[in-house]
Design an enzyme around this catalytic site. Structure first.
Site, PDB file in Angstrom:
ATOM      1  N   GLY A 283     -25.792 -42.041  33.678  1.00 14.06           N
ATOM      2  CA  GLY A 283     -27.105 -41.494  33.953  1.00 14.06           C
ATOM      3  C   GLY A 283     -27.916 -41.467  32.687  1.00 14.06           C
ATOM      4  O   GLY A 283     -27.557 -42.061  31.670  1.00 14.06           O
TER       5      GLY A 283
ATOM      6  N   ASP B 103     -30.204 -27.210  39.339  1.00 15.97           N
ATOM      7  CA  ASP B 103     -30.497 -28.596  39.714  1.00 15.97           C
ATOM      8  C   ASP B 103     -29.681 -28.993  40.939  1.00 15.97           C
ATOM      9  O   ASP B 103     -29.051 -30.046  40.973  1.00 15.97           O
ATOM     10  CB  ASP B 103     -30.207 -29.539  38.553  1.00 15.97           C
ATOM     11  CG  ASP B 103     -30.973 -30.874  38.668  1.00 15.97           C
ATOM     12  OD1 ASP B 103     -31.936 -30.936  39.464  1.00 15.97           O
ATOM     13  OD2 ASP B 103     -30.610 -31.832  37.975  1.00 15.97           O
TER      14      ASP B 103
END
Length: 661
Positions: free
Chosen positions: A42, A160
């Site tokens: 990521g 998140d």
């Protein structure tokens, strides 16, 4: 294991220098954790599969330092955030939260060592399927709520929560991952370079109020509501990709329309209450989701000949929410939960009120067919036109009923193994599937009326193929699945076949300095450790026949072979089907040797869920055609003859009767 903009799987990143590791040889952290291969990536780095040399197990190792932190100030903030993630995770022990084994800080990096998790992110599942059925979405949501309750009880906030940070493991276990921006009581607030913390479509509206106190458990619960909505509706509840766009959408349309949520409607409404004081907490959401899963649902009305359309695929940015039909009554608003969670009688009364609201929502959605559609993904009878025993809306005409079945399912998804050379293999570089199982699957799909362009293959393992069927993730499984009555009963599936009869064998190290293994009796007498896939037919048989096995068996034969080739491993043999092991031996003849086949056969069958007699009938007749013609022999000579060494195809297997369930 993938995330939209962060990490999934066993979480997150490295020190940002994986290229150097690949060229300079293996990196070992503190003389213990050897980094083997990256398994997720990521914006902040990679997470690695590693070998714990001390405890002799595979783990996931994440380097938490953001590789974009180039200045002294950003490096200091990144190190602070890295330490905080490790501290946050270490405080929580729960089956629905990623498990931390160790924390290590080197001169330029903070590492966390976690349990190695196999599975796909919820974001991956939604990208593939578009929507999930209500029962499956409720099960995932329940496990997310359980995980969030454990997180909040540890005074930690995730901040998140989104599909990309939810891992759905084989067998259905759900795990919250990626706590990279988590916070907890007493921690200094750290932002990402002065930007917004979190992912805009999942951020609660109160976070942007002028006098906002910042994130709270309620803001995590809002994100759970957005995720639940996305699972069942196939799109985000509020449009926009930027923070201001999402917040404007919430202000303009605070009550997004629910078309397919069924009894999940009140739960979603309660979680998406714009007032955080009226929003459901994790415990209440958990209890309501349990009630949704406990409800059998209303009896299915007679289905029309025209199948109910599925929701539109999830767009890159949410479109405008369509207005409800004028003739449909509004879904009742969710009542605010009571403040006290200690009164048993109060909770009962509140849940009864929620059940009334859920029942009303079901009436609305049944009128539009939405709840019928939602039921198909959790191993129950699918939303198709098969009817009972081939009857139903087609008036007893099997051909017409099958056309209606196909109209409702434009694509056929088939589970196959990705790592069995010759039988079924997926080339990640080319995206091409090949092998005998794959050719059988394509031929069978053709008999069912699907061309190759409308067939999707989905990787399964020995351990998870039954759950993939029952969860509705695949329609059929063609994955060297040995047919046994015990499996049909235990796994809750049906077999059609066999389409191949394999023998049993052992794969061993070639030219081993310690053991000379030439026949199966050598493996048994020398008591060397044998590896096989978990839940395979060999798992119980090996112990009954006197072989030595390890306490923990992997999900795939490929991992068994990797252990066999690892000189540090105690594994000296792999047990499986002869044709399956022959593929591995042929791929590495320098190090691997296939022993002569033993007694007995493993009949491979095509597996499917119970409850769809029309599909079973079509698979049966299709497989019968394949075995009756030249196709089977041609596929054998192309795929398996190079492994078995036969110059001619063997006798075709005899198909078992397909009548009944």
């Amino acid at each position: 294991m993938h995330d939209d903009d962060g990490f999934s799987g066993a979480d997150g990143g490295t020190d940002g220098q994986p290229e150097d590791r690949r060229t300079a040889g293996p990196t070992v952290i503190e003389g213990r954790y050897e980094l083997l291969e990256p398994i997720g990536s990521g914006g902040m780095g990679e997470v690695w599969k590693a070998h714990d040399r001390r405890l002799r197990r595979f783990v996931a190792v994440k380097g938490l330092l953001d590789r974009r932190a180039t200045t002294a100030e950003t490096q200091k903030a990144a190190m602070q955030r890295a330490r905080r993630e490790a501290e946050a995770l270490a405080k929580i022990e729960h089956q629905n939260v990623v498990t931390v084994h160790d924390q290590i800080e080197t001169a330029d990096q903070v590492w966390i060592v976690m349990k190695l998790l196999e599975g796909r992110s919820l974001a991956d599942l939604l990208r593939r399927d578009g929507v999930l059925g209500v029962p499956r979405a409720a099960d995932i949501g329940l496990q997310m709520a359980q995980g969030l309750r454990a997180v909040h009880e540890a005074s930690v906030l995730h901040r998140d929560v989104k599909p990309g940070n939810v891992l759905v493991r084989d067998g259905g276990q759900v795990v919250l991952v990626d706590f990279g921006i988590a916070t907890f009581e007493g921690a200094d607030r750290v932002t990402r370079y002065g930007g917004v913390i979190g992912t805009p479509p999942y951020l609660a509206p109160e976070l942007f109020a002028p006098a906002s106190p910042g994130p709270t458990p309620a803001s995590d619960l809002w994100a759970l509501g957005v995720t639940l909505y996305e699972m069942v509706e196939g799109r985000l509840p509020f449009g926009g990709s930027e923070v201001w766009e999402v917040q404007a959408s919430i202000q303009q349309s605070p009550d997004p329309v629910l078309r397919y949520a069924g009894p999940l409607g009140p739960v979603i409404q309660g979680l998406l209450a714009t007032d955080p004081g009226s929003r459901l907490d994790a415990a209440t959401a958990e209890a309501m989701l349990r009630e949704v899963l406990a409800e059998p649902g209303p009896p299915a009305p007679t289905r029309a000949a025209t199948p109910v359309p599925r929701p539109e695929p999830r767009p890159a940015s949410a479109a405008a929410v369509p207005a409800p039909a004028a003739s449909a009554p509004a879904v009742p608003s969710a009542p605010a939960p009571e403040a006290s969670e200690t009164s048993r009688g109060g909770r009962r009364g509140r849940f009864r009120a929620w059940k009334v609201a859920a029942a009303a929502a079901c009436v609305v959605l049944l009128a539009g067919g939405g709840w019928l559609l939602s039921q198909g993904d959790l191993g129950g009878r699918q939303d198709d036109a098969s009817g009972e025993q081939g009857g139903g809306p087609a008036g007893g005409d099997p051909a017409k009923a099958w056309e209606q079945w196909k109209d409702a399912k434009k694509r056929l998804t088939i589970g196959a193994k990705e790592d069995q050379p010759g039988l079924s293999f997926y080339n990640k570089d080319t995206g091409v599937w090949s092998g005998f199982d794959v050719d059988i699957a394509y031929a069978l799909a053709g008999k069912l009326g699907y061309d190759r362009e409308h067939v999707d293959f989905y990787g399964v393992t020995t351990a998870n193929r039954a759950s993939k069927l029952k969860n509705g993730e695949v329609d059929l499984v063609v994955a060297s699945y040995s047919m046994t009555p015990e499996r049909e009963k235990k796994d809750g599936i049906l077999f059609v076949g066999p389409y191949y009869n394999a023998g049993s064998s052992l794969l061993v190290r070639k030219n081993s300095a310690k053991y000379d293994l030439n026949v199966a009796a050598d493996v048994e007498e020398k008591q060397v450790e044998v590896c096989t896939a978990r839940d395979s037919t060999y798992a119980d048989r090996l112990q009954k026949e006197g072989y030595t096995t390890g306490k923990w068996q992997p999900d795939t034969y490929k991992e068994c072979v990797e252990r066999l080739l690892d000189k540090r491993s105690t594994v000296y043999a792999v047990a499986s089907d002869d044709v399956l092991l022959a593929g591995y031996a042929q791929n590495d003849p320098t190090h691997l040797k296939l022993l002569p086949s033993g007694a007995g056969t493993e009949p491979y069958g095509v597996a499917m869920r119970k409850g769809d007699p029309l599909l079973k009938s079509k698979v049966c007749s299709g497989l019968q055609e394949i075995l009756a013609g030249k196709e089977w022999s041609e596929m054998y000579m192309k795929d398996l003859s190079p492994l078995t060494g036969r110059k001619t195809a063997p006798r075709k297997p005899e198909l078992m009767p397909c009548s009944g369930e």
